[in-house]
Design a protein around this motif. Structure first.
Motif: not given
Length: 233
Positions: A36-43, A158-171
């Motif tokens: 929820s707070q960023g990409k998870n690929e490394l974890q 919204k302020p702490i969940i990564a990429y919430s600002q990019y959740q447009t109608s295309k998501v």
């Protein structure tokens, strides 16, 4: 002694098994929180590396190792996310490379171009390694794409969940009827960069827990095993 073909077949099955149970090894809701707070690929990469290490060592012995961020001799700063290597009996020299694996993650289900560019870069890098590194010539190559989705659009937190600002109608969200078919259509674009189509997987949706009131999921795509002839020049 097992042939390299037998070992690679066993590794392919193991990689699929681990990625289709990628929530194992994390605490309840831990992976959802991290995602929820960023990409998870490394974890996820590091957890898969640890699980692979344990499985391979137990089945094949200490001569077989899983190396994170492996850089073949002579390739400068070029690294591969994971390499499965066979060492000699004294464990002092690399005999051959069983597999090379690159990981990439997307945090929301949305058609984009960046991950196709990353895919092209990674598979061409691995191809060059298999062509120029003597212990890598028979290596299988894998590209693992981790698509993280949510049940619904973010409103609270919204302020702490990564990429919430990019959740447009295309998501696309899990509640959408075309969620799976959209993921599949995005995945098929990877085929444009391969010599022949191999991406046919129906996306599997793995529930990874809940964070801040939002259920989260991951669909893992495993492209491979690839050989040099599978990759366009």
């Amino acid at each position: 002694m097992n042939s390299i073909e037998d070992i690679q077949k066993s590794f392919k099955d193991l990689l699929h098994s681990l990625l289709n149970s990628l929530n194992e090894g994390f605490d309840v809701n831990e992976l959802a929180y991290l995602s929820s707070q960023g990409k998870n690929e490394l974890q996820i990469r590091d957890k898969i590396a640890w699980r692979l290490h344990n499985e391979i060592t137990e089945k094949l012995g200490n001569q077989y190792i899983v190396c994170r961020e492996w850089s073949p001799k002579g390739f400068g700063r070029a690294k591969v996310d994971l390499a499965v290597l066979e060492l000699d009996a004294s464990c002092t020299q690399i005999v051959r490379t069983i597999a090379l694996i690159e990981f990439k993650a997307q945090s929301i289900v949305k058609k984009e171009k960046w991950y196709l560019a990353e895919f092209e870069h990674d598979i061409k890098k691995m191809k060059e390694i298999t062509e120029k590194c003597s212990v890598c010539r028979d290596a299988d190559m894998y590209f693992v794409f981790l698509e993280t989705g949510q049940e619904k659009k973010v409103n609270n937190y919204k302020p702490i969940i990564a990429y919430s600002q990019y959740q447009t109608s295309k998501v696309k969200f899990k509640k959408d009827a075309d969620y799976i078919s959209s993921i599949h259509s995005y995945w098929m674009d990877f085929n444009k960069l391969l010599a022949s189509p191999i991406v046919e997987e129906t996306p599997k949706i793995i529930y990874i827990g809940e964070a801040y009131g939002y259920k989260q999921y991951i669909s893992p795509l495993i492209i491979g095993p690839l050989k040099k002839t599978d990759i366009k020049s």
